[in-house]
Scaffold this motif. Structure first.
Motif, PDB file in Angstrom:
ATOM      1  N   GLY A   1      -8.138   0.919   1.519  1.00 16.95           N
ATOM      2  CA  GLY A   1      -7.683   2.037   0.695  1.00 16.95           C
ATOM      3  C   GLY A   1      -7.438   1.615  -0.734  1.00 16.95           C
ATOM      4  O   GLY A   1      -8.229   0.871  -1.316  1.00 16.95           O
ATOM      5  N   GLU A   2      -6.308   2.047  -1.273  1.00 15.18           N
ATOM      6  CA  GLU A   2      -6.009   1.810  -2.684  1.00 15.18           C
ATOM      7  C   GLU A   2      -5.702   0.351  -2.999  1.00 15.18           C
ATOM      8  O   GLU A   2      -5.208  -0.379  -2.158  1.00 15.18           O
ATOM      9  N   ARG A   3      -5.951  -0.002  -4.264  1.00 15.69           N
ATOM     10  CA  ARG A   3      -5.606  -1.331  -4.757  1.00 15.69           C
ATOM     11  C   ARG A   3      -4.090  -1.414  -4.843  1.00 15.69           C
ATOM     12  O   ARG A   3      -3.439  -0.521  -5.388  1.00 15.69           O
TER      13      ARG A   3
ATOM     14  N   ASN B   1      -6.092   2.053   5.106  1.00 12.84           N
ATOM     15  CA  ASN B   1      -5.956   3.434   5.561  1.00 12.84           C
ATOM     16  C   ASN B   1      -5.582   3.426   7.042  1.00 12.84           C
ATOM     17  O   ASN B   1      -5.650   2.390   7.709  1.00 12.84           O
TER      18      ASN B   1
ATOM     19  N   TYR C   1      -5.737  -4.914  -1.002  1.00 14.20           N
ATOM     20  CA  TYR C   1      -6.092  -3.509  -0.838  1.00 14.20           C
ATOM     21  C   TYR C   1      -5.334  -2.965   0.362  1.00 14.20           C
ATOM     22  O   TYR C   1      -5.375  -3.573   1.446  1.00 14.20           O
TER      23      TYR C   1
END
Lengths: 594, 249
Positions: A242-244, A236, A233
């Motif tokens: 945050g995003e995968r 941030n 992941y």
């Protein structure tokens, strides 16, 4: 089903009497690492290993880690035990205090590692790989990378992986093909990695992958490989998850052993490319990997010690309980431990396990000396010892573990062949350790080429002199046992020296003649180093007895050393013979005749 | 609220105990030693009370040789705040232990003493009760649940045939039963911190307490070895044996 009881007393004996715990405790910054702390740490780690981790071993083997609907499911109890492990702070034992670790020396950390590995090898691989990833970032990462990842890896809240192998790049990493394309402050990674230990799971909220890949302009071969950190992941700006990332587990391998450990095939960049960050300088990835190799190889060598210990404990307990046949000199049927051949098998297991442990811990202490000795010349001397002995600990301990775990099955007789007994699992689990982190052949080539021939045996010949001094000292003790020990050890040392000089000579004629004997030479050195440590152990035990100690423990050290001298040390002669006479026949056969 | 927890160093519960060759005593020379398991439960309970905000300082106390420092360090690593070793080479009887603990209570002024209900070596099950008697405090023994208020405590006791719930006023002595809690695994950072926590050593003589033995040991014997079992042909024979030989039904 067998229990695991951490051999705390044996461990402390080796640490104090053979590996120089007091000397390590005298190094700057390690003043607290004395006998009292060692005992407290080992006692508690032993309790945790025995009560929390050891029960996972059989479950892990039977259930295995499985891929279900794209998700990795780890065996029952693994996640809970891992969280307890993190909670108890064991992951950070030797990591820097600046990132939340305890900063303890290797001589304290390695016995604790041995316990996790004895308790459940498959489980222990998760913290071990995390350790590798965190060391890579510690030595080569930017301050930003260190701040982002290290504290979480030290605590174990996140786990780490090492992504080296690809289908065409196993022992030869120059064949790595994974690509990293620059994009702003980061890179996009594409490629497939295989054999990624604990490569995917949901036990922790994030996984930090360390990945070898090539930059677009990289030169071919080993000098064109860079190291990247690729989190599962993305983080941030405030460090939150945050995003995968674009890294997926494609499958899990079906293995002969260590079923509990998920061995993943990872696909990087199936869509836009996995976002990764360069660690250190471009094209130096493999070099960085090698700086961590001593630790990783020593850790796998410890697996040989650990799994031998577990197999021995199980075989010994079985031999005490299993009633079968009337042993010679007994009136009625009794436990099979009464039979001379069962004793021989158990002692073959016990004596080699003790010899391996001693050499591994002594090497760990050399690492500590190499890191912190105040005198730079001494640091260098210890470092060369570490480099010489690392392939020996790795190669010899893991090969010996094959014999020891196999004997563990043999002691059980037919029941050993039945999986429910659990003896076979140790043998299956042990089978990988001579392979990963560099096969025995790779270790032997390293020992012979880089560590011996390159410096004309300088470090090794100095070690031989130290062995002779120690042997003479023990041989002068009062008692027939010590004369016997010293005599056997002297013969073995002479064989080692002769084989070493032969190889240095043979390499000048034709390097192939030398390298044909590399593995027998590694086994020779391991066997003789083991004898050296067993002789020292007998001497240390005698000193305690002379000082009034009455425990049977010390007498057993002398008896076990004698067994090693009479049953194991003679193998040195065979190995030395093969080294000196076996090269031509190894090379003679034409490839087409195989 | 301050809590005093006495802890005893005993032969580890997993060790198979043997008599010395001359039968004079239990052979503890080379046996693994640990904290008495009931005392471990007592330390754990004190820590839980502290974590719940019901207790302040926890003082662990042991009586014995310098070797007892290891169980005190273990208590500190679990979470006790400081430790006191009353040093003596003598093996004390429960009454002497209770008298010494009375002196400790006089110095420390705790509102609660949590003891293990008995030690696994002597199995006397007396020191806690005697301490309460000497202090004139209420006692709640064999606790399997402890609710602490500011002036009193409610204690669930395990008794034959069920549970008994009693209320005691503070200060009080509570002794722990096996099911009160499961002691935690000590964390590595806490083992490290324990080295820096205060551990005072005071010689037994300084307490001016008469600890001379009042009992004489006449002899020690190991339990008879278990004899081999027999195979019965059927249920009828089993019942007959249980009735006539074992006389249990």
């Amino acid at each position: 089903m067998s229990q695991y009881v951490a051999p705390v007393r044996d461990m402390l004996f080796v640490m104090q009497e053979l590996a120089g715990l007091a000397d390590v405790g005298a190094l700057p910054g390690w003043e607290e690492a004395g006998a009292e702390l060692a005992e407290a740490v080992l006692e508690e780690a032993g309790r945790f290993a025995g009560e929390v981790i050891a029960p996972l071993n059989v479950v892990g083997d039977r259930e295995g880690s499985r891929l279900v609907d794209g998700k990795v499911v780890v065996p029952a109890g693994f996640a809970e035990a891992y969280h307890q492990f993190v909670e108890a702070g064991w992951g950070g034992i030797s990591s820097p205090e600046a990132f939340g670790g305890q900063g303890l020396p290797q001589l304290l950390a390695k016995p604790v590692t041995e316990m996790w590995k004895s308790a459940c090898l498959a489980f222990s691989l998760c913290p071990m790989l995390t350790q590798g990833a965190l060391e890579a970032l510690l030595h080569h990462g930017t301050p930003e990378q260190q701040n982002a990842y290290l504290a979480k890896l030290v605590s174990g809240e996140w786990t780490g992986t090492m992504n080296l192998t690809e289908p065409q790049a196993g022992s030869d990493l120059s064949a790595v093909r994974s690509r990293a394309m620059p994009e702003g402050d980061h890179y996009r990674l594409f490629g497939n990695k295989i054999f990624i230990t604990w490569g995917e799971h949901d036990v922790t909220e994030n996984i930090v992958h360390l990945v070898l890949a090539r930059l677009p302009d990289a030169p071919a071969g080993v000098k064109g490989i860079s190291l990247f950190v690729v989190p599962k992941y993305l983080l941030n700006a405030d460090g939150s998850l945050g995003e995968r990332n674009d890294v997926q587990c494609v499958s899990l391998e079906h293995k002969m052993g260590i079923h509990g450990s998920p061995t993943a095939v990872l696909a990087y960049g199936e869509s836009a490319g996995a976002i990764g960050y360069l660690v250190g300088e471009p094209n130096r990835g493999l070099e960085y990997m090698f700086t961590m190799m001593n630790h990783a190889r020593l850790a796998v060598g410890l697996e040989g010690v650990a799994i031998s210990e577990r197999a021995y404990q199980q075989a010994r307990d079985y031999a005490r309980e299993r009633v079968q046949g009337r042993a010679l000199g007994h009136e009625s049927a009794g436990a099979i431990i009464r039979h001379p051949d069962v004793r021989r098998m158990l002692l073959t297991m016990k004596s080699q396990t003790e010899a391996m442990r001693a050499l591994a811990y002594v090497t760990a202490a050399y690492m500590d000396q190499a890191a912190r000795h105040p005198d730079p010349a001494e640091r260098a001397r210890y470092q060369s010892r570490v480099e010489l002995l690392t392939p020996v600990v790795k190669g010899w301990c893991t090969e010996t573990a094959q014999e020891v775990t196999s004997l563990g099955v043999q002691v059980h007789g037919g029941m050993g062949f039945i999986e429910e007994t659990g003896a076979a699992q140790h043998m299956r689990d042990a089978r990988i350790i001579t392979i990963y982190e560099g096969t025995t052949g790779i270790q032997a080539n390293d020992l012979l080429g880089r560590k011996t021939l390159r410096e004309q045996g300088k470090t090794l010949l100095a070690l031989i002199e130290e062995m002779r001094t120690d042997t003479a000292r023990v041989g002068a003790l009062d008692g027939e046992a010590f004369r016997q020990l010293a005599a056997a050890q002297d013969v073995a040392i002479k064989e080692l020296e002769g084989a070493t000089r032969h190889l240095i000579e043979a390499a000048t004629v034709d390097p192939r003649l030398a390298f044909a004997g590399a593995v027998p030479y590694l086994m020779l050195l391991g066997t003789v180093c083991g004898g050296w440590q067993m002789t020292r152990a007998a001497g240390a035990a005698q000193a305690r007895i002379a000082a009034g100690e009455t425990a049977a423990f010390y007498r057993a050290k002398i008896d076990t050393a004698l067994f090693y001298a009479e049953h194991i040390l003679p193998r040195a002669m065979t190995h030395a013979y093969v080294v000196q006479h076996g090269a031509r026949s190894t090379l003679a056969l034409d490839e087409s005749a195989f | 609220m301050k809590i005093v927890v006495p802890v005893k160093r005993v032969i580890d519960a997993n060790v198979k105990v043997r008599l010395k060759a001359d039968g004079s005593a239990v052979d503890s020379d080379n046996a693994k030693m640990s904290m008495n398991p009931f005392d471990e439960i007592a330390v754990e309970e004190a820590i839980r009370l502290k974590e719940a905000g019901a207790a302040g300082e926890i003082v662990a106390v042991s009586i014995g040789s310098d070797a007892c420092q290891d169980v005190l360090r273990a208590a500190l690593a679990m979470g006790a705040d400081r430790a006191l070793l009353i040093r003596t080479e003598a093996v004390l009887e429960p009454l002497a232990v209770a008298k010494l603990l009375r002196e400790v209570v006089a110095r420390e002024q705790p509102r609660l003493v949590i003891c293990g209900k008995q030690s696994t070596d002597g199995d006397a099950n007396q020191a806690g009760q005697m301490l309460a008697g000497l202090l004139g405090w209420p006692q709640a023994t064999f606790a399997s649940k402890l609710d602490l208020g500011t002036d009193g405590a409610t204690v669930t006791r395990e008794i034959d045939g069920g549970l008994e719930i009693i209320a005691v006023t503070l200060p009080a002595v509570v002794t722990t039963d096996l099911r009160l809690n499961s002691p935690r695994y000590t964390t590595l950072p806490n083992i490290m911190k324990a080295k820096k926590k205060p551990l005072d050593v005071v010689a037994l003589d300084e307490f001016g307490v008469d600890t001379r033995p009042r009992l004489t040991t006449l002899g020690l014997a190991e339990p008879a070895a278990r004899s081999a079992g027999v195979r019965v042909a059927d249920v009828a024979e089993l019942l007959a044996k249980l009735k006539n030989e074992a006389k249990v039904i």
